[in-house]
Design a protein around this motif. Structure first.
Motif, PDB file in Angstrom:
ATOM      1  N   ALA A 288       1.492  -3.302   6.170  1.00  0.00           N
ATOM      2  CA  ALA A 288       0.937  -3.608   4.904  1.00  0.00           C
ATOM      3  C   ALA A 288       1.608  -1.963   4.157  1.00  0.00           C
ATOM      4  O   ALA A 288       1.336  -2.593   2.852  1.00  0.00           O
ATOM      5  CB  ALA A 288      -0.483  -3.059   5.405  1.00  0.00           C
ATOM      6  N   LEU A 289       2.036  -1.471   4.748  1.00  0.00           N
ATOM      7  CA  LEU A 289       2.363  -0.805   3.531  1.00  0.00           C
ATOM      8  C   LEU A 289       3.879  -1.201   2.438  1.00  0.00           C
ATOM      9  O   LEU A 289       4.606  -1.944   3.217  1.00  0.00           O
ATOM     10  CB  LEU A 289       2.967   0.648   4.509  1.00  0.00           C
ATOM     11  N   ALA A 290       3.719  -0.548   1.380  1.00  0.00           N
ATOM     12  CA  ALA A 290       5.050  -0.928   0.603  1.00  0.00           C
ATOM     13  C   ALA A 290       6.318   0.479   1.254  1.00  0.00           C
ATOM     14  O   ALA A 290       5.854   1.260   1.489  1.00  0.00           O
ATOM     15  CB  ALA A 290       5.284  -0.283  -1.122  1.00  0.00           C
ATOM     16  N   PRO A 291       7.814  -0.193   1.168  1.00  0.00           N
ATOM     17  CA  PRO A 291       8.506   0.746   1.323  1.00  0.00           C
ATOM     18  C   PRO A 291       8.538   2.209   1.083  1.00  0.00           C
ATOM     19  O   PRO A 291       8.483   1.983  -0.498  1.00  0.00           O
ATOM     20  CB  PRO A 291       9.572   0.103   0.483  1.00  0.00           C
ATOM     21  N   GLY A 292       8.590   3.374   1.513  1.00  0.00           N
ATOM     22  CA  GLY A 292       8.728   3.930   0.817  1.00  0.00           C
ATOM     23  C   GLY A 292       6.923   4.382   1.415  1.00  0.00           C
ATOM     24  O   GLY A 292       7.024   5.974   1.299  1.00  0.00           O
TER      25      GLY A 292
ATOM     26  N   LEU B 176       3.905   9.550   8.578  1.00  0.00           N
ATOM     27  CA  LEU B 176       5.957   8.881   8.861  1.00  0.00           C
ATOM     28  C   LEU B 176       5.019   8.044   7.193  1.00  0.00           C
ATOM     29  O   LEU B 176       4.508   7.804   6.708  1.00  0.00           O
ATOM     30  CB  LEU B 176       4.895   7.615   9.879  1.00  0.00           C
ATOM     31  N   LYS B 177       6.855   7.615   7.266  1.00  0.00           N
ATOM     32  CA  LYS B 177       6.943   6.880   5.926  1.00  0.00           C
ATOM     33  C   LYS B 177       7.449   5.975   6.199  1.00  0.00           C
ATOM     34  O   LYS B 177       8.689   5.774   7.203  1.00  0.00           O
ATOM     35  CB  LYS B 177       8.338   7.982   4.621  1.00  0.00           C
ATOM     36  N   LYS B 178       7.048   4.476   6.018  1.00  0.00           N
ATOM     37  CA  LYS B 178       8.662   3.440   5.448  1.00  0.00           C
ATOM     38  C   LYS B 178       9.183   3.445   5.361  1.00  0.00           C
ATOM     39  O   LYS B 178       9.718   3.742   4.465  1.00  0.00           O
ATOM     40  CB  LYS B 178       6.998   1.921   5.078  1.00  0.00           C
ATOM     41  N   ALA B 179      10.741   3.285   6.188  1.00  0.00           N
ATOM     42  CA  ALA B 179      11.582   3.287   5.991  1.00  0.00           C
ATOM     43  C   ALA B 179      12.277   1.981   4.747  1.00  0.00           C
ATOM     44  O   ALA B 179      11.291   1.030   4.710  1.00  0.00           O
ATOM     45  CB  ALA B 179      12.835   3.816   6.591  1.00  0.00           C
ATOM     46  N   ASP B 180      12.605   2.142   4.194  1.00  0.00           N
ATOM     47  CA  ASP B 180      13.078   1.484   2.725  1.00  0.00           C
ATOM     48  C   ASP B 180      13.821   0.597   3.236  1.00  0.00           C
ATOM     49  O   ASP B 180      14.356   0.851   4.159  1.00  0.00           O
ATOM     50  CB  ASP B 180      13.876   2.350   1.567  1.00  0.00           C
ATOM     51  N   GLY B 181      13.321  -0.352   2.388  1.00  0.00           N
ATOM     52  CA  GLY B 181      13.920  -1.981   3.224  1.00  0.00           C
ATOM     53  C   GLY B 181      13.788  -2.590   4.449  1.00  0.00           C
ATOM     54  O   GLY B 181      13.863  -3.423   4.972  1.00  0.00           O
ATOM     55  N   GLN B 182      12.556  -2.043   4.639  1.00  0.00           N
ATOM     56  CA  GLN B 182      12.014  -2.176   6.425  1.00  0.00           C
ATOM     57  C   GLN B 182      10.299  -2.939   5.685  1.00  0.00           C
ATOM     58  O   GLN B 182       9.643  -2.821   4.421  1.00  0.00           O
ATOM     59  CB  GLN B 182      11.136  -0.956   6.486  1.00  0.00           C
ATOM     60  N   GLN B 183      10.412  -4.349   5.923  1.00  0.00           N
ATOM     61  CA  GLN B 183       9.442  -5.235   5.747  1.00  0.00           C
ATOM     62  C   GLN B 183       7.821  -4.977   6.762  1.00  0.00           C
ATOM     63  O   GLN B 183       8.106  -4.584   8.488  1.00  0.00           O
ATOM     64  CB  GLN B 183       9.702  -6.899   6.669  1.00  0.00           C
TER      65      GLN B 183
ATOM     66  N   TYR C 242       0.691  -0.905  -0.104  1.00  0.00           N
ATOM     67  CA  TYR C 242      -0.221   0.368  -0.795  1.00  0.00           C
ATOM     68  C   TYR C 242       0.926   1.200   0.228  1.00  0.00           C
ATOM     69  O   TYR C 242       1.383   1.044   0.692  1.00  0.00           O
ATOM     70  CB  TYR C 242      -0.842  -0.360   1.103  1.00  0.00           C
ATOM     71  N   ASP C 243       0.205   2.148  -0.827  1.00  0.00           N
ATOM     72  CA  ASP C 243       0.841   3.433  -1.301  1.00  0.00           C
ATOM     73  C   ASP C 243       1.418   4.500   0.327  1.00  0.00           C
ATOM     74  O   ASP C 243       2.222   5.054   0.866  1.00  0.00           O
ATOM     75  CB  ASP C 243       0.586   4.179  -2.262  1.00  0.00           C
ATOM     76  N   ILE C 244      -0.477   4.334   0.517  1.00  0.00           N
ATOM     77  CA  ILE C 244      -0.945   4.985   1.878  1.00  0.00           C
ATOM     78  C   ILE C 244      -1.629   4.492   2.900  1.00  0.00           C
ATOM     79  O   ILE C 244      -2.770   3.491   2.425  1.00  0.00           O
ATOM     80  CB  ILE C 244      -1.350   6.805   1.590  1.00  0.00           C
ATOM     81  N   VAL C 245      -1.261   3.868   4.199  1.00  0.00           N
ATOM     82  CA  VAL C 245      -2.580   3.947   5.074  1.00  0.00           C
ATOM     83  C   VAL C 245      -2.866   5.077   5.711  1.00  0.00           C
ATOM     84  O   VAL C 245      -2.170   6.043   6.113  1.00  0.00           O
ATOM     85  CB  VAL C 245      -2.055   3.150   6.321  1.00  0.00           C
ATOM     86  N   THR C 246      -4.016   5.415   5.905  1.00  0.00           N
ATOM     87  CA  THR C 246      -4.614   6.701   6.348  1.00  0.00           C
ATOM     88  C   THR C 246      -5.474   5.295   7.460  1.00  0.00           C
ATOM     89  O   THR C 246      -6.611   4.755   8.123  1.00  0.00           O
ATOM     90  CB  THR C 246      -5.354   7.457   5.695  1.00  0.00           C
ATOM     91  N   CYS C 247      -5.424   6.478   8.750  1.00  0.00           N
ATOM     92  CA  CYS C 247      -5.847   5.549   9.951  1.00  0.00           C
ATOM     93  C   CYS C 247      -6.800   7.162  11.258  1.00  0.00           C
ATOM     94  O   CYS C 247      -5.712   8.082  11.591  1.00  0.00           O
ATOM     95  CB  CYS C 247      -4.683   4.999  11.674  1.00  0.00           C
ATOM     96  N   ILE C 248      -7.497   7.430  10.957  1.00  0.00           N
ATOM     97  CA  ILE C 248      -7.999   8.744  10.881  1.00  0.00           C
ATOM     98  C   ILE C 248      -8.678   9.042  11.792  1.00  0.00           C
ATOM     99  O   ILE C 248     -10.515   7.520  12.147  1.00  0.00           O
ATOM    100  CB  ILE C 248      -8.439   9.881   9.411  1.00  0.00           C
ATOM    101  N   ASN C 249      -9.078   9.790  13.400  1.00  0.00           N
ATOM    102  CA  ASN C 249     -10.451   9.389  14.073  1.00  0.00           C
ATOM    103  C   ASN C 249      -9.628   7.980  14.676  1.00  0.00           C
ATOM    104  O   ASN C 249     -11.113   7.652  14.939  1.00  0.00           O
ATOM    105  CB  ASN C 249     -11.186   9.876  13.616  1.00  0.00           C
ATOM    106  N   PHE C 250      -8.669   7.086  14.474  1.00  0.00           N
ATOM    107  CA  PHE C 250      -9.294   6.236  15.250  1.00  0.00           C
ATOM    108  C   PHE C 250      -8.537   5.391  16.590  1.00  0.00           C
ATOM    109  O   PHE C 250      -8.724   4.679  17.429  1.00  0.00           O
ATOM    110  CB  PHE C 250      -8.667   4.858  13.994  1.00  0.00           C
ATOM    111  N   ILE C 251      -7.078   6.063  16.648  1.00  0.00           N
ATOM    112  CA  ILE C 251      -6.432   6.186  17.826  1.00  0.00           C
ATOM    113  C   ILE C 251      -7.416   6.948  19.121  1.00  0.00           C
ATOM    114  O   ILE C 251      -7.022   7.840  18.939  1.00  0.00           O
ATOM    115  CB  ILE C 251      -4.997   6.164  17.849  1.00  0.00           C
TER     116      ILE C 251
END
Ligand SMILES: C[S@@+](CC[C@H](N)C(=O)[O-])C[C@H]1O[C@@H](n2cnc3c(N)ncnc32)[C@H](O)[C@@H]1O
Length: 145
Positions: free
Chosen positions: A89-93, A138-145, A58-67
């Motif tokens: 779930a996110l793709a790297p980056g 936040l951005k998922k760092a490259d190389g992260q699973q 996924y390019d973007i995961v949104t978690c709005i008014n959930f936490i």
């Protein structure tokens, strides 16, 4: 990917703007209303996201008014579990958008240590459809699973 999509109205906007967007929701009544708006939600528990959705795509995961204590029994452990599932779930980056309430002790350092990079403010506007002033991006760092 939208977490806790309620009646799918945010997804409806995204889909109308041409995004390939999907969401997860636990409440069957909300899912039914979303269906009335032409939005098909996955019925499931966001804390087990990896069981329903592909990993690293996924390019973007949104978690709005959930936490929010009104949504679930908020604890640091649960927040970290949720953020870990979103990261998976996110793709790297890919981007993770979340808006913890102002008065909440959000474990920001621990979430960043999972393998996220905090974005600069200018990046808040790159999605075009979102008003993101109070969101943590936040951005998922490259190389992260
Ligand atoms: C406060 S609403 C936020 C809705 C939407 N994101 C918004 O900003 O308008 C929270 C939603 O999360 C759903 N929800 C609560 N716990 C959930 C869980 N464990 N998994 C998936 N959805 C959940 C609720 O049913 C509700 O529709």
């Amino acid at each position: 990917m939208d977490i806790g999509s309620f009646a799918g109205l945010f997804l409806r906007v995204l889909i109308d703007k041409g995004f390939a967007a999907e969401g997860i929701e636990v409440d069957p009544d909300h899912i039914a209303i979303a269906g009335d708006h032409g939005v098909s939600l996955v019925k499931g528990d966001a804390f087990q996201l990896g069981e329903y959705f592909e990993h690293d795509v996924y390019d973007i995961v949104t978690c709005i008014n959930f936490i929010d204590p009104d949504v679930f029994d908020v604890s640091e452990e649960k927040i970290l579990q949720l953020c870990g599932q979103c990261k998976q779930a996110l793709a790297p980056g890919g981007y993770f958008l979340v808006n913890p309430p102002d008065n909440m002790a959000f474990p920001r350092r621990k979430v960043l240590d999972m393998g996220f990079i905090r974005c600069e403010r200018e990046e808040h506007y790159c999605f075009g459809v979102l008003k993101l002033k109070r969101h943590l991006i936040l951005k998922k760092a490259d190389g992260q699973q």
